[in-house]
Design a protein around this motif. Structure first.
Motif, mmCIF file in Angstrom:
data_model
loop_
_atom_site.group_PDB
_atom_site.id
_atom_site.type_symbol
_atom_site.label_atom_id
_atom_site.label_comp_id
_atom_site.label_asym_id
_atom_site.label_seq_id
_atom_site.Cartn_x
_atom_site.Cartn_y
_atom_site.Cartn_z
ATOM 1 N N VAL A 66 -41.647 26.736 64.437
ATOM 2 C CA VAL A 66 -41.419 27.324 63.119
ATOM 3 C C VAL A 66 -41.994 28.738 63.113
ATOM 4 O O VAL A 66 -43.200 28.938 63.258
ATOM 5 N N GLY A 67 -41.107 29.724 62.976
ATOM 6 C CA GLY A 67 -41.519 31.122 62.980
ATOM 7 C C GLY A 67 -40.903 31.875 64.134
ATOM 8 O O GLY A 67 -40.973 31.430 65.280
ATOM 9 N N ALA A 68 -40.281 33.029 63.855
ATOM 10 C CA ALA A 68 -39.532 33.755 64.878
ATOM 11 C C ALA A 68 -40.042 35.168 65.106
ATOM 12 O O ALA A 68 -39.291 36.054 65.486
ATOM 13 N N SER A 69 -41.337 35.383 64.884
ATOM 14 C CA SER A 69 -41.927 36.648 65.305
ATOM 15 C C SER A 69 -42.299 36.538 66.773
ATOM 16 O O SER A 69 -41.864 35.608 67.454
ATOM 17 N N ALA A 70 -43.116 37.458 67.281
ATOM 18 C CA ALA A 70 -43.406 37.489 68.715
ATOM 19 C C ALA A 70 -43.926 36.159 69.229
ATOM 20 O O ALA A 70 -43.470 35.652 70.263
ATOM 21 N N THR A 71 -44.862 35.560 68.520
ATOM 22 C CA THR A 71 -45.440 34.295 68.974
ATOM 23 C C THR A 71 -44.382 33.208 69.042
ATOM 24 O O THR A 71 -44.276 32.476 70.036
ATOM 25 N N GLY A 72 -43.584 33.069 68.000
ATOM 26 C CA GLY A 72 -42.584 32.009 67.939
ATOM 27 C C GLY A 72 -41.552 32.110 69.039
ATOM 28 O O GLY A 72 -41.216 31.118 69.692
ATOM 29 N N VAL A 73 -41.027 33.318 69.279
ATOM 30 C CA VAL A 73 -39.985 33.443 70.298
ATOM 31 C C VAL A 73 -40.564 33.239 71.690
ATOM 32 O O VAL A 73 -39.915 32.665 72.570
ATOM 33 N N GLN A 74 -41.794 33.684 71.910
ATOM 34 C CA GLN A 74 -42.408 33.479 73.222
ATOM 35 C C GLN A 74 -42.652 31.999 73.496
ATOM 36 O O GLN A 74 -42.378 31.501 74.594
ATOM 37 N N LEU A 75 -43.164 31.281 72.512
ATOM 38 C CA LEU A 75 -43.431 29.855 72.716
ATOM 39 C C LEU A 75 -42.126 29.068 72.825
ATOM 40 O O LEU A 75 -42.033 28.131 73.627
ATOM 41 N N ALA A 76 -41.132 29.430 72.031
ATOM 42 C CA ALA A 76 -39.841 28.743 72.127
ATOM 43 C C ALA A 76 -39.256 28.903 73.522
ATOM 44 O O ALA A 76 -38.722 27.942 74.105
ATOM 45 N N ALA A 77 -39.343 30.109 74.085
ATOM 46 C CA ALA A 77 -38.810 30.340 75.428
ATOM 47 C C ALA A 77 -39.581 29.535 76.473
ATOM 48 O O ALA A 77 -38.978 28.914 77.364
ATOM 49 N N GLU A 78 -40.892 29.552 76.375
ATOM 50 C CA GLU A 78 -41.693 28.822 77.368
ATOM 51 C C GLU A 78 -41.432 27.323 77.300
ATOM 52 O O GLU A 78 -41.293 26.652 78.338
ATOM 53 N N LEU A 79 -41.340 26.795 76.110
ATOM 54 C CA LEU A 79 -41.109 25.357 75.951
ATOM 55 C C LEU A 79 -39.712 24.965 76.414
ATOM 56 O O LEU A 79 -39.526 23.918 77.048
ATOM 57 N N ARG A 80 -38.729 25.801 76.123
ATOM 58 C CA ARG A 80 -37.362 25.494 76.572
ATOM 59 C C ARG A 80 -37.279 25.529 78.097
ATOM 60 O O ARG A 80 -36.630 24.672 78.718
ATOM 61 N N ARG A 81 -37.918 26.499 78.717
ATOM 62 C CA ARG A 81 -37.886 26.599 80.177
ATOM 63 C C ARG A 81 -38.625 25.451 80.855
ATOM 64 O O ARG A 81 -38.440 25.197 82.040
ATOM 65 N N SER A 82 -39.461 24.753 80.101
ATOM 66 C CA SER A 82 -40.136 23.575 80.657
ATOM 67 C C SER A 82 -39.224 22.351 80.661
ATOM 68 O O SER A 82 -39.624 21.286 81.145
ATOM 69 N N GLY A 83 -38.008 22.499 80.096
ATOM 70 C CA GLY A 83 -37.036 21.411 80.108
ATOM 71 C C GLY A 83 -36.911 20.645 78.813
ATOM 72 O O GLY A 83 -36.155 19.674 78.738
ATOM 73 N N ARG A 84 -37.595 21.080 77.782
ATOM 74 C CA ARG A 84 -37.575 20.352 76.510
ATOM 75 C C ARG A 84 -36.464 20.863 75.586
ATOM 76 O O ARG A 84 -36.143 22.050 75.604
ATOM 77 N N PRO A 85 -35.918 20.001 74.737
ATOM 78 C CA PRO A 85 -35.092 20.488 73.627
ATOM 79 C C PRO A 85 -35.980 21.284 72.663
ATOM 80 O O PRO A 85 -37.101 20.854 72.343
ATOM 81 N N VAL A 86 -35.508 22.432 72.231
ATOM 82 C CA VAL A 86 -36.291 23.285 71.330
ATOM 83 C C VAL A 86 -35.387 23.785 70.217
ATOM 84 O O VAL A 86 -34.278 24.264 70.461
#
Length: 416
Positions: free
Chosen positions: A169-189
């Protein structure tokens, strides 16, 4: 009781910069830090985080990056080392492991209470920053009890989270960085997106923050900003400091499979309901980015550097799903974690001076707090647009300490 002229609260880059200018003006002072020097950089960041600003832009008074990768981005360990070296070089009078529990006004200044004693002083500089606590919305309390909830303060990496999907939840720098890292780990995001600031990592062959710096955008003063309250509320731009210098906008996220949803509006019966205004907030972010790039182009033409950089460019409009989902059921097990990348807030629970507004923010004018002899640093757009960045603290700290020095010289007391 110990006495000194000034107490600086916080030994991050802001408090140390204040100390530098206080020393330069021969003002006796102490810098109080609850943990270690650069404590928030050491203890309250996730493992893969890098600075948003390029290394050449990392500078403090008389102290600049001197490594072999000026266009790279510091890791958290490198940031800590950079600030540690500054503290050592300036011989800042830092007292680590000292927690401030109260600051109150007296007839001739302030009384600072810590867990290691009490200090009387004429002036106080609050340099504890704006990111002391995560700003988690109230609707978090309505999530099902078996859903794991974390903030950027808790998060270290994907392995610490339970299996399954993650709602960021949240699409500033922190949100987009964490979303990318979590998606690249193989999880649905899924990324819940509200108002945000879109920027390319590079523009016309230069880092976008070079343009911000060179074109003078960073130096815009707080009293020149059209809507200061709103400017101070905006999140960090959608940037990441990766070695390949790629942009991390919403298109980049959807390219790797991140699902885009609207702003989280409420929780009802275990379902998160999203706003239907996704297309509008995305269009606004695209429009503002194009306006900013136009500003850069105009500056380049006016200063004659057009031939030194690549030609003007524009970027693909953010792609919005035709029918983004309006609800997400957290009871079914598909999504088992929510990451609240919804910003941060300051902690002034120890400040016993009536200078806090109804939203928990300091009442101040360019860092001069509404209580004589009380000052602040490292808050959003404190005196300039660059105020919260490492390279932005030098000018702010110089100005604030200059005002503090004049205040002392005038013979004023803290009670008007």
């Amino acid at each position: 009781m110990e006495r000194t002229t000034t107490v600086v609260i916080g030994a991050g880059h802001a408090g140390l910069a204040a100390s530098h200018f206080l020393t330069e003006r021969a003002l006796d002072h102490v810098v109080l830090e609850r943990g270690e020097v650069a404590n928030s950089w050491r203890r309250e960041r996730w493992d893969s985080l890098r600075l948003l600003t390029p290394n050449w832009q990392s500078r403090l008074p008389g102290h600049a990056y001197g490594g072999q990768d000026p266009d790279g981005y510091m890791t958290m360990g490198e940031v800590v080392e950079f600030i540690d070296h500054f503290a050592a070089r300036t011989r800042a009078p830092v007292r680590t492991g000292t927690t401030v529990t109260s600051v109150r006004r007296t007839d001739d200044g302030y009384h600072v209470t810590t867990d290691r004693g009490e200090i009387a002083c004429r002036t106080v500089v609050i340099a504890s920053g704006a990111c002391n606590l995560p700003a988690v919305p109230k609707l978090s309390a309505a999530l099902p009890g078996d859903v794991t909830q974390v903030t950027p303060f808790d998060y270290r990496g994907p392995d610490q989270l339970p299996d399954g999907g993650v709602l960021v939840v949240g699409a500033s720098a922190t949100g987009v960085q964490l979303a990318a890292e979590l998606r690249r780990s193989g999880r649905p995001v899924a990324l819940s997106t509200g108002e945000h600031v879109r920027m390319p990592r590079t523009y016309r062959g230069r880092d976008v923050l070079w343009w911000m710096d060179a074109a003078g955008v960073w130096d815009q003063r707080y009293d020149e900003v059209p809507d200061l309250t709103r400017a101070r509320r905006l999140g960090s731009p959608q940037l990441a400091g990766t070695p390949d210098r790629t942009s991390l906008d919403i298109n980049a996220l959807t390219d790797i499979g991140v699902e885009l949803v609207g702003r989280s509006a409420t929780v009802r019966d275990g379902e998160v309901l999203f706003s239907g205004g996704l297309r509008a907030v995305i269009s606004l972010a695209d429009l503002k980015m194009d306006r900013l790039l136009n500003t850069f182009d105009e500056w380049a033409a006016a200063t004659g550097i057009d031939s030194d950089v690549k030609p003007p460019e524009r970027f693909e409009t953010t792609r919005v799903p035709t029918s983004p989902r309006l609800r997400l059921d957290l009871r079914g097990g598909e999504f088992r974690t929510v990451v609240w990348a919804t910003g941060f807030r300051p902690d002034y629970s120890w400040l016993d001076v009536p200078v806090i507004d109804e939203k928990g923010h300091l009442n101040h004018d360019g860092g001069i707090v509404d209580s004589p002899g009380l000052y602040a640093l490292a808050l959003p757009v404190l005196r300039r647009r660059k105020s919260t960045f490492i390279h932005g603290i030098e000018d702010d700290a110089r100005d604030v300490v200059a005002h503090l020095t004049h205040y002392l010289a005038s013979g004023s007391t803290a009670v008007s």
